[in-house]
Design a protein around this motif. Structure first.
Motif, short mmCIF file in Angstrom:
data_model
loop_
_atom_site.label_atom_id
_atom_site.label_comp_id
_atom_site.label_asym_id
_atom_site.label_seq_id
_atom_site.Cartn_x
_atom_site.Cartn_y
_atom_site.Cartn_z
N ILE A 181 0.84 -1.20 0.00
CA ILE A 181 0.00 0.00 0.00
C ILE A 181 0.87 1.25 0.00
O ILE A 181 0.53 2.26 -0.64
CB ILE A 181 -0.98 -0.01 1.19
CG1 ILE A 181 -2.00 -1.15 1.00
CG2 ILE A 181 -1.72 1.32 1.31
CD1 ILE A 181 -2.92 -1.37 2.19
N TYR A 182 2.01 1.22 0.69
CA TYR A 182 2.94 2.34 0.68
C TYR A 182 3.42 2.62 -0.76
O TYR A 182 3.47 3.77 -1.19
CB TYR A 182 4.11 2.06 1.61
CG TYR A 182 5.10 3.19 1.72
CD1 TYR A 182 4.84 4.28 2.54
CD2 TYR A 182 6.29 3.18 1.00
CE1 TYR A 182 5.75 5.33 2.64
CE2 TYR A 182 7.20 4.22 1.10
CZ TYR A 182 6.92 5.29 1.92
OH TYR A 182 7.82 6.33 2.01
N LEU A 183 3.75 1.55 -1.50
CA LEU A 183 4.13 1.73 -2.91
C LEU A 183 2.99 2.33 -3.72
O LEU A 183 3.20 3.19 -4.57
CB LEU A 183 4.56 0.40 -3.54
CG LEU A 183 5.88 -0.20 -3.13
CD1 LEU A 183 6.14 -1.48 -3.92
CD2 LEU A 183 7.02 0.78 -3.33
N LYS A 184 1.78 1.86 -3.44
CA LYS A 184 0.61 2.38 -4.15
C LYS A 184 0.41 3.86 -3.84
O LYS A 184 0.07 4.65 -4.73
CB LYS A 184 -0.63 1.57 -3.76
CG LYS A 184 -1.85 1.89 -4.59
CD LYS A 184 -2.99 0.93 -4.30
CE LYS A 184 -4.16 1.28 -5.20
NZ LYS A 184 -5.25 0.32 -5.08
N ALA A 185 0.66 4.25 -2.59
CA ALA A 185 0.58 5.67 -2.22
C ALA A 185 1.62 6.49 -2.98
O ALA A 185 1.34 7.60 -3.46
CB ALA A 185 0.76 5.83 -0.71
N TYR A 186 2.82 5.93 -3.10
CA TYR A 186 3.88 6.61 -3.83
C TYR A 186 3.46 6.83 -5.29
O TYR A 186 3.65 7.93 -5.84
CB TYR A 186 5.17 5.80 -3.75
CG TYR A 186 6.36 6.48 -4.38
CD1 TYR A 186 7.11 7.38 -3.64
CD2 TYR A 186 6.72 6.23 -5.69
CE1 TYR A 186 8.21 8.03 -4.21
CE2 TYR A 186 7.81 6.86 -6.27
CZ TYR A 186 8.54 7.75 -5.52
OH TYR A 186 9.61 8.39 -6.10
N GLU A 241 -3.47 13.78 -4.48
CA GLU A 241 -3.17 14.06 -3.07
C GLU A 241 -4.12 13.36 -2.11
O GLU A 241 -3.67 12.77 -1.11
CB GLU A 241 -3.18 15.56 -2.82
CG GLU A 241 -1.99 16.27 -3.44
CD GLU A 241 -1.99 17.75 -3.15
OE1 GLU A 241 -2.39 18.14 -2.02
OE2 GLU A 241 -1.59 18.51 -4.04
N SER A 242 -5.41 13.42 -2.38
CA SER A 242 -6.39 12.81 -1.48
C SER A 242 -6.19 11.29 -1.40
O SER A 242 -6.20 10.70 -0.32
CB SER A 242 -7.80 13.14 -1.95
OG SER A 242 -8.74 12.52 -1.12
N GLU A 243 -6.00 10.68 -2.56
CA GLU A 243 -5.77 9.23 -2.60
C GLU A 243 -4.46 8.86 -1.90
O GLU A 243 -4.39 7.88 -1.17
CB GLU A 243 -5.75 8.73 -4.05
CG GLU A 243 -5.59 7.23 -4.17
CD GLU A 243 -5.60 6.74 -5.61
OE1 GLU A 243 -5.16 5.60 -5.82
OE2 GLU A 243 -6.04 7.49 -6.52
N LEU A 293 -4.16 6.35 1.27
CA LEU A 293 -3.32 5.16 1.20
C LEU A 293 -2.24 5.18 2.28
O LEU A 293 -1.92 4.13 2.86
CB LEU A 293 -2.69 5.04 -0.19
CG LEU A 293 -3.68 4.66 -1.30
CD1 LEU A 293 -3.04 4.89 -2.68
CD2 LEU A 293 -4.15 3.23 -1.15
N ILE A 294 -1.70 6.35 2.57
CA ILE A 294 -0.70 6.47 3.65
C ILE A 294 -1.33 6.03 4.97
O ILE A 294 -0.70 5.29 5.75
CB ILE A 294 -0.14 7.91 3.74
CG1 ILE A 294 0.84 8.16 2.59
CG2 ILE A 294 0.50 8.18 5.09
CD1 ILE A 294 2.13 7.36 2.68
N GLN A 295 -2.56 6.44 5.22
CA GLN A 295 -3.22 6.05 6.47
C GLN A 295 -3.48 4.54 6.52
O GLN A 295 -3.31 3.91 7.56
CB GLN A 295 -4.52 6.84 6.67
CG GLN A 295 -4.28 8.32 6.93
CD GLN A 295 -3.27 8.57 8.04
OE1 GLN A 295 -3.38 8.02 9.13
NE2 GLN A 295 -2.26 9.39 7.76
N GLN A 296 -3.86 3.97 5.38
CA GLN A 296 -4.05 2.52 5.32
C GLN A 296 -2.73 1.79 5.57
O GLN A 296 -2.68 0.82 6.34
CB GLN A 296 -4.61 2.10 3.96
CG GLN A 296 -6.04 2.52 3.71
CD GLN A 296 -6.47 2.15 2.30
OE1 GLN A 296 -6.07 1.14 1.75
NE2 GLN A 296 -7.30 3.01 1.70
N ALA A 297 -1.68 2.26 4.93
CA ALA A 297 -0.36 1.63 5.10
C ALA A 297 0.08 1.74 6.56
O ALA A 297 0.66 0.78 7.10
CB ALA A 297 0.66 2.30 4.19
#
Length: 171
Positions: free
Chosen positions: A121-126, A134-136, A140-144
């Motif tokens: 998920i961190y990679l997906k946020a990146y 930005e919102s996504e 994703l950062i919060q999920q990670a």
């Protein structure tokens, strides 16, 4: 395979690990063991900053795991998918990285294996940040972060803390 992993992970002796990973490819008919060896060899060349050579091994993994959908759904496969997605991200092949990330997340959900989900998920946020979503990215950062705390993955927790303080990803 154990000797290769020990040489790579513990001794950081990439030449010895390379020898044992190649031995596995030459002598072991188990397709999954071969995937692990390909992952090891790709990782070695990535550590040596030889991306063109790493690409050969990661592309072979891509052929077997993603295109053929021929893989065991276990913790090690998801870790291989993470390494593959990370490699394509480093190579700025965002489309391939996104495809591998989605496969890793699907496998994690299907087989209830959440060991590497924080990293994925961190990679997906990146990737979302690269697309200026930005919102996504924040979601994703919060999920990670939740998964990293659940998995007690200090490396990802530290990376997320860095992102939250600096609003940028660690290189």
């Amino acid at each position: 395979m154990i000797k290769a992993d020990l040489a790579f992970d513990w001794k950081k002796d990439y030449d010895e690990a390379q020898f044992f990973f190649n031995w596995v490819l030459d002598h072991d008919d188990d397709p999954f063991e071969n995937l692990l060896a390909l992952n090891g060899l790709g990782s070695i060349y990535l550590q040596k900053d030889k991306h063109d050579l790493a690409s050969y091994y990661f592309d072979r993994i891509d052929d077997q795991l993603i295109k053929e959908k021929n893989f065991a759904n276990n913790k090690q496969t998801i870790a291989i998918l993470f390494n593959l997605a990370n490699f394509y991200l480093l190579e700025q092949n965002y489309k391939k990285s996104q495809k591998v990330i989605e496969q890793a997340l699907t496998s994690s959900k299907t087989y209830k294996n959440f060991d590497s989900v924080d990293k994925i998920i961190y990679l997906k946020a990146y990737l979302a940040s690269i697309d200026n979503k930005e919102s996504e990215t924040e979601d994703l950062i919060q999920q990670a972060k939740v998964f990293a705390e659940f998995n007690a993955d200090q490396e990802i927790i530290d990376a997320i803390d860095y992102y939250e303080k600096n609003h940028q990803f660690k290189k």
